[in-house]
Design a protein around this motif. Structure first.
Motif, PDB file in Angstrom:
ATOM      1  N   VAL A  21      15.468  56.083  61.160  1.00 47.58           N
ATOM      2  CA  VAL A  21      15.630  56.866  59.931  1.00 47.58           C
ATOM      3  C   VAL A  21      16.187  55.970  58.825  1.00 47.58           C
ATOM      4  O   VAL A  21      15.727  56.024  57.679  1.00 47.58           O
ATOM      5  CB  VAL A  21      16.520  58.100  60.177  1.00 47.58           C
ATOM      6  CG1 VAL A  21      17.013  58.710  58.867  1.00 47.58           C
ATOM      7  CG2 VAL A  21      15.757  59.140  60.991  1.00 47.58           C
ATOM      8  N   ASP A  22      17.142  55.119  59.161  1.00 47.44           N
ATOM      9  CA  ASP A  22      17.675  54.171  58.173  1.00 47.44           C
ATOM     10  C   ASP A  22      16.577  53.214  57.694  1.00 47.44           C
ATOM     11  O   ASP A  22      16.495  52.901  56.497  1.00 47.44           O
ATOM     12  CB  ASP A  22      18.840  53.372  58.762  1.00 47.44           C
ATOM     13  CG  ASP A  22      20.093  54.212  58.963  1.00 47.44           C
ATOM     14  OD1 ASP A  22      20.181  55.331  58.410  1.00 47.44           O
ATOM     15  OD2 ASP A  22      20.991  53.734  59.693  1.00 47.44           O
ATOM     16  N   HIS A  25      14.276  55.148  55.339  1.00 46.84           N
ATOM     17  CA  HIS A  25      14.970  55.387  54.069  1.00 46.84           C
ATOM     18  C   HIS A  25      15.004  54.118  53.214  1.00 46.84           C
ATOM     19  O   HIS A  25      14.794  54.163  52.003  1.00 46.84           O
ATOM     20  CB  HIS A  25      16.389  55.899  54.339  1.00 46.84           C
ATOM     21  CG  HIS A  25      17.118  56.300  53.121  1.00 46.84           C
ATOM     22  ND1 HIS A  25      16.802  57.432  52.409  1.00 46.84           N
ATOM     23  CD2 HIS A  25      18.141  55.704  52.463  1.00 46.84           C
ATOM     24  CE1 HIS A  25      17.597  57.517  51.363  1.00 46.84           C
ATOM     25  NE2 HIS A  25      18.424  56.483  51.376  1.00 46.84           N
ATOM     26  N   ALA A  28      12.035  53.062  50.700  1.00 46.70           N
ATOM     27  CA  ALA A  28      11.868  53.702  49.394  1.00 46.70           C
ATOM     28  C   ALA A  28      10.401  53.980  49.106  1.00 46.70           C
ATOM     29  O   ALA A  28       9.919  53.805  47.990  1.00 46.70           O
ATOM     30  CB  ALA A  28      12.504  52.848  48.291  1.00 46.70           C
ATOM     31  N   TRP A  55      13.655  63.437  59.338  1.00 42.91           N
ATOM     32  CA  TRP A  55      12.878  62.708  58.341  1.00 42.91           C
ATOM     33  C   TRP A  55      13.646  62.616  57.031  1.00 42.91           C
ATOM     34  O   TRP A  55      14.024  63.632  56.439  1.00 42.91           O
ATOM     35  CB  TRP A  55      11.518  63.374  58.156  1.00 42.91           C
ATOM     36  CG  TRP A  55      10.551  62.525  57.422  1.00 42.91           C
ATOM     37  CD1 TRP A  55      10.013  62.775  56.189  1.00 42.91           C
ATOM     38  CD2 TRP A  55       9.973  61.282  57.857  1.00 42.91           C
ATOM     39  NE1 TRP A  55       9.153  61.763  55.827  1.00 42.91           N
ATOM     40  CE2 TRP A  55       9.105  60.829  56.838  1.00 42.91           C
ATOM     41  CE3 TRP A  55      10.110  60.503  58.993  1.00 42.91           C
ATOM     42  CZ2 TRP A  55       8.381  59.651  56.927  1.00 42.91           C
ATOM     43  CZ3 TRP A  55       9.384  59.327  59.097  1.00 42.91           C
ATOM     44  CH2 TRP A  55       8.524  58.920  58.074  1.00 42.91           C
ATOM     45  N   PRO A  56      13.878  61.409  56.518  1.00 43.26           N
ATOM     46  CA  PRO A  56      14.765  61.232  55.362  1.00 43.26           C
ATOM     47  C   PRO A  56      14.088  61.375  54.000  1.00 43.26           C
ATOM     48  O   PRO A  56      14.741  61.185  52.976  1.00 43.26           O
ATOM     49  CB  PRO A  56      15.273  59.805  55.556  1.00 43.26           C
ATOM     50  CG  PRO A  56      14.125  59.093  56.190  1.00 43.26           C
ATOM     51  CD  PRO A  56      13.511  60.125  57.122  1.00 43.26           C
ATOM     52  N   ILE A  57      12.828  61.692  53.972  1.00 40.90           N
ATOM     53  CA  ILE A  57      12.087  61.756  52.712  1.00 40.90           C
ATOM     54  C   ILE A  57      11.757  63.215  52.423  1.00 40.90           C
ATOM     55  O   ILE A  57      11.402  63.967  53.330  1.00 40.90           O
ATOM     56  CB  ILE A  57      10.802  60.907  52.808  1.00 40.90           C
ATOM     57  CG1 ILE A  57      11.176  59.446  53.070  1.00 40.90           C
ATOM     58  CG2 ILE A  57       9.954  61.042  51.549  1.00 40.90           C
ATOM     59  CD1 ILE A  57      10.009  58.568  53.421  1.00 40.90           C
TER      60      ILE A  57
END
Length: 193
Positions: A21-22, A25, A28, A55-57
Motif C-alpha cells: 500500500v505504501d 501510494h 502518485a 487501496w490507497p487511491i
C-alpha cells in the motif's frame, strides 16, 4: 482458531499489504498496476483481498485472479498471455481492456469482463510476473513460500478438485520460474511461512 497475529502466514501477508500500500501510494498514479505472483498456495489471493480493502487511491481498484482466466489445467502460460493481451497492454495504452472467464466445469470460455483503464488493477496468479508483464506493471510482487506449507494450504482450500492436478500444475510453475525468473523481476519479494 488462532487470531491473525498468531497465524504466521496471515501476519506475513498483513506486513506485506502494508508495504505494498505504501508502494502504491508513493507512485502518485491514478491507475497503477500491481502484479502478485507466487506458486500455488503462497497467499496471492489473500494478499490481493487485503490490498483491495486498503487501496490507497480514491475510487475502486479492479482485482482480477488468473484462476478465472487460465484455460484449464494446462493453461498457466496461455492464461498469462491472455491477461497480457487483454488486460495489461490495453490498460497501459489507456484503452478499455477485457478478459473472458474460464468455466472450469464446462471446460470452455464464458462471459466477458471489461477493464477500465482509468482505474488501478491488481492482477494475481501463478505465472503473471514475466519480462513482458514487468514492463507494464508499477508494483511487482513475488511471494516465496516452501512447498509443504503451500501444498497444505492449497489442498485445504481446493481439496479433491486440485489434488489430482497438483504435480501437473507445479511443473508449469517450475517452467515459469526457469523461463521468466519472476523473483528477479519483483519490486518486492515477500517470504510467507
Amino acid at each position: 482458531m488462532p487470531s491473525r497475529s498468531e497465524d504466521p502466514v496471515a501476519a506475513a501477508l498483513e506486513r506485506a499489504a502494508t508495504l505494498i500500500v505504501d508502494d502504491v501510494h508513493a507512485l502518485a498514479a491514478a491507475n497503477p498496476v500491481v502484479l502478485i505472483d507466487g506458486r500455488s498456495g503462497a497467499g496471492k489471493t489473500s494478499l490481493a483481498r487485503m490490498l483491495v480493502e486498503r487501496w490507497p487511491i480514491a475510487g475502486r481498484v479492479q482485482s482480477i485472479a488468473l484462476d478465472s482466466i487460465y484455460p484449464g489445467w494446462d493453461g498457466l502460460h496461455d492464461g498469462v498471455e491472455r491477461a497480457l493481451d487483454g488486460i495489461l497492454r490495453p490498460h497501459g495504452r489507456g484503452l478499455l481492456g477485457y478478459w473472458r472467464r474460464w468455466d472450469w466445469e464446462r471446460g470452455a470460455e464464458a462471459e466477458v469482463h471489461a477493464v477500465d483503464p482509468a482505474l488501478g488493477v491488481i492482477l494475481e496468479g501463478s505465472g503473471v510476473l514475466t519480462p513482458a508483464t514487468a514492463k507494464i506493471a508499477d508494483v511487482r510482487i513475488w511471494l516465496e513460500s516452501a512447498e509443504d506449507g503451500r501444498k497444505a494450504r492449497a489442498l485445504k482450500r481446493d481439496g479433491d478438485t486440485y489434488r489430482p492436478h497438483w504435480d501437473r500444475w507445479a511443473r508449469q510453475e517450475s517452467d515459469h520460474l526457469l523461463r521468466d525468473q519472476p523473483q528477479a523481476l519483483a519490486t518486492r519479494v515477500i517470504d510467507v511461512p
